[in-house]
Design an enzyme around this catalytic site. Structure first.
Site, PDB file in Angstrom:
ATOM      1  N   SER A 156      98.149  33.954  94.221  1.00  0.00           N
ATOM      2  CA  SER A 156      98.733  33.239  93.073  1.00  0.00           C
ATOM      3  C   SER A 156     100.245  33.430  93.041  1.00  0.00           C
ATOM      4  O   SER A 156     101.007  32.488  92.814  1.00  0.00           O
ATOM      5  CB  SER A 156      98.142  33.756  91.758  1.00  0.00           C
ATOM      6  OG  SER A 156      96.769  33.518  91.708  1.00  0.00           O
ATOM      7  N   ASP A 175      96.015  31.952  87.264  1.00  0.00           N
ATOM      8  CA  ASP A 175      96.964  33.075  87.253  1.00  0.00           C
ATOM      9  C   ASP A 175      98.379  32.670  87.649  1.00  0.00           C
ATOM     10  O   ASP A 175      99.304  33.482  87.548  1.00  0.00           O
ATOM     11  CB  ASP A 175      96.529  34.129  88.289  1.00  0.00           C
ATOM     12  CG  ASP A 175      95.513  35.097  87.730  1.00  0.00           C
ATOM     13  OD1 ASP A 175      95.224  35.003  86.523  1.00  0.00           O
ATOM     14  OD2 ASP A 175      95.026  35.928  88.505  1.00  0.00           O
ATOM     15  N   PRO A 219      96.809  43.013  99.480  1.00  0.00           N
ATOM     16  CA  PRO A 219      95.455  42.674  99.920  1.00  0.00           C
ATOM     17  C   PRO A 219      94.905  41.435  99.198  1.00  0.00           C
ATOM     18  O   PRO A 219      95.285  41.167  98.056  1.00  0.00           O
ATOM     19  CB  PRO A 219      94.617  43.909  99.572  1.00  0.00           C
ATOM     20  CG  PRO A 219      95.506  44.886  98.961  1.00  0.00           C
ATOM     21  CD  PRO A 219      96.882  44.336  98.827  1.00  0.00           C
ATOM     22  N   GLY A 258      96.355  39.141  92.319  1.00  0.00           N
ATOM     23  CA  GLY A 258      97.122  37.894  92.211  1.00  0.00           C
ATOM     24  C   GLY A 258      98.030  37.636  93.405  1.00  0.00           C
ATOM     25  O   GLY A 258      99.029  36.929  93.258  1.00  0.00           O
ATOM     26  N   GLY A 259      97.705  38.196  94.557  1.00  0.00           N
ATOM     27  CA  GLY A 259      98.557  38.027  95.738  1.00  0.00           C
ATOM     28  C   GLY A 259      98.788  36.560  96.081  1.00  0.00           C
ATOM     29  O   GLY A 259      99.931  36.092  96.159  1.00  0.00           O
ATOM     30  N   LYS A 275     100.308  41.666  90.651  1.00  0.00           N
ATOM     31  CA  LYS A 275     100.115  42.029  89.232  1.00  0.00           C
ATOM     32  C   LYS A 275      98.860  42.866  89.068  1.00  0.00           C
ATOM     33  O   LYS A 275      97.977  42.859  89.933  1.00  0.00           O
ATOM     34  CB  LYS A 275      99.988  40.773  88.354  1.00  0.00           C
ATOM     35  CG  LYS A 275      98.838  39.812  88.692  1.00  0.00           C
ATOM     36  CD  LYS A 275      97.513  40.093  88.029  1.00  0.00           C
ATOM     37  CE  LYS A 275      96.422  39.123  88.468  1.00  0.00           C
ATOM     38  NZ  LYS A 275      95.053  39.575  88.258  1.00  0.00           N
TER      39      LYS A 275
HETATM   40  O1  C5P Z   1      91.752  29.301  88.216  1.00  0.00           O
HETATM   41  P1  C5P Z   1      91.247  30.025  89.409  1.00  0.00           P
HETATM   42  O2  C5P Z   1      91.312  29.218  90.664  1.00  0.00           O
HETATM   43  O3  C5P Z   1      91.818  31.388  89.574  1.00  0.00           O
HETATM   44  O4  C5P Z   1      89.708  30.248  89.136  1.00  0.00           O
HETATM   45  C1  C5P Z   1      88.779  30.626  90.121  1.00  0.00           C
HETATM   46  C2  C5P Z   1      87.381  30.600  89.521  1.00  0.00           C
HETATM   47  O5  C5P Z   1      87.244  31.647  88.556  1.00  0.00           O
HETATM   48  C3  C5P Z   1      87.067  29.332  88.749  1.00  0.00           C
HETATM   49  O6  C5P Z   1      86.513  28.362  89.587  1.00  0.00           O
HETATM   50  C4  C5P Z   1      86.065  29.800  87.715  1.00  0.00           C
HETATM   51  O7  C5P Z   1      84.788  29.903  88.295  1.00  0.00           O
HETATM   52  C5  C5P Z   1      86.491  31.213  87.422  1.00  0.00           C
HETATM   53  N1  C5P Z   1      87.347  31.323  86.209  1.00  0.00           N
HETATM   54  C6  C5P Z   1      86.756  31.245  84.957  1.00  0.00           C
HETATM   55  N2  C5P Z   1      87.548  31.341  83.838  1.00  0.00           N
HETATM   56  C7  C5P Z   1      88.868  31.552  83.936  1.00  0.00           C
HETATM   57  C8  C5P Z   1      89.484  31.654  85.204  1.00  0.00           C
HETATM   58  C9  C5P Z   1      88.682  31.540  86.313  1.00  0.00           C
HETATM   59  O8  C5P Z   1      85.548  31.061  84.832  1.00  0.00           O
HETATM   60  N3  C5P Z   1      89.582  31.659  82.815  1.00  0.00           N
END
Ligand code: C5P
Length: 293
Positions: free
Chosen positions: A102, A135, A93, A99-100, A10
């Site tokens: 995810s 994601d 990559p 979002g690979g 994405k």
């Molecule tokens: O949810 P995900 O694992 O993709 O998030 C990775 C990191 O990105 C989280 O630990 C957080 O530090 C940050 N994040 C955030 N706010 C979001 C999504 C992600 O601060 N809405």
């Protein structure tokens, strides 16, 4: 028989942070669009436990891999003790904002649901997806979508007709940007960290109406603030794409991938060749139609 699945990536047409939450995450609004550059996965009911192999030897194949984690979570929640063998052919990559990982995790949930005869309802799958990463719920559906909350609350949109025939160029500069790093840095950019809501709806409305000229000015990513400061090369990419007549150009997600939307596939391929002359041949580059008929 093994089940074979494609897992698209994405880009974020818009990613607008709306402030930091008490749980440490950021409240945000995002408009995401699938791109038909796909990892390939196979799934088989075989052996014991979870076994994952991957074409990329630098990636973990244990519980540090989102595919493994998704399978583990699914099987535990469905009360299944059978073995599963999975293989991941990595094309997209990593640490790119595309979002690979995810997408791979979402496809794993969907594939295991199919392989084991739908033991979990769709709502449960969304809940598991959201617990694995912000994601991931987006990739359980196959349309453009607005995400709110952490990005995990998804509203699907109809495909945007004005993007039919358009192509997307994506460049990955060879270094990744860690998502937690990008979000942490936002404390230094309070204006970008505390945006006003409504921008995702506005961009979606313009794209739905077919007003691509107005829409192109509304693409936005709060997370560019720290990334472009630390990596000025990403600014040069955007300048180059603008000079080449791109409809719009932006960093995707937490980066480092940069994308440009181009009028046609033929034009996108010409621009790719010029890009290689300007920036060298070593970077990961792709140009594909943004939508299928
Ligand atoms: O949810 P995900 O694992 O993709 O998030 C990775 C990191 O990105 C989280 O630990 C957080 O530090 C940050 N994040 C955030 N706010 C979001 C999504 C992600 O601060 N809405």
């Amino acid at each position: 028989m093994a089940l074979e699945k494609q897992s698209p990536c994405k880009v974020n047409f818009l990613l607008n942070l709306l402030g930091k939450r008490p749980d440490g995450f950021h409240e945000l609004e995002t408009l995401m669009h699938l791109v038909p550059i796909c990892d390939r996965l196979t799934f088989d009911r075989k052996g014991t436990g979870i076994q994952l192999t991957c074409s990329d030897p630098t990636l973990p194949v244990d519980s540090k891999n989102l595919v493994y984690r998704a399978a583990d979570l699914f099987l535990k929640n469905a009360g299944i003790t059978d073995g599963v063998q999975m293989h991941l052919e990595k094309i997209v990559p990593t640490a790119a904002g595309l979002g690979g990982g995810s997408g791979d995790a979402a496809v794993t949930l969907l594939a295991l649901k199919e392989l084991f005869g739908e033991p979990l309802p769709t709502e449960k799958l969304s809940e598991l997806a959201a617990s694995l990463g912000s994601d991931i719920p987006f990739f359980l559906q196959n349309k453009p979508a607005i995400g709110v909350g952490r990005g995990e609350k998804i509203t699907s949109l109809e495909p945007f007709p004005c993007l039919l025939g358009k192509s997307i160029i994506i460049v990955h500069p060879g270094f990744g940007i860690s998502t937690p790093w990008a979000y942490q840095q936002m404390n230094n950019f309070p204006e970008a960290q505390n945006g006003k809501s409504g921008r995702a709806e506005k961009l979606a409305a313009l794209l739905t109406k077919g007003d691509l000229a107005s829409a192109s000015k509304e693409f936005y990513n709060s997370l560019e603030a720290p990334a472009l400061k630390k990596y000025p090369l990403l600014v040069l990419f955007q300048e180059f794409f603008r000079e080449q007549g791109a409809i719009t150009t932006l960093m995707s997600g937490s980066g480092s991938a940069t994308f440009a939307i181009i009028d046609s596939q033929a034009q996108a391929e010409k621009i790719l060749e010029k890009f290689k002359v300007q920036f060298g041949e070593k970077m990961w580059l792709a140009a594909v139609p943004l939508m299928h008929n």
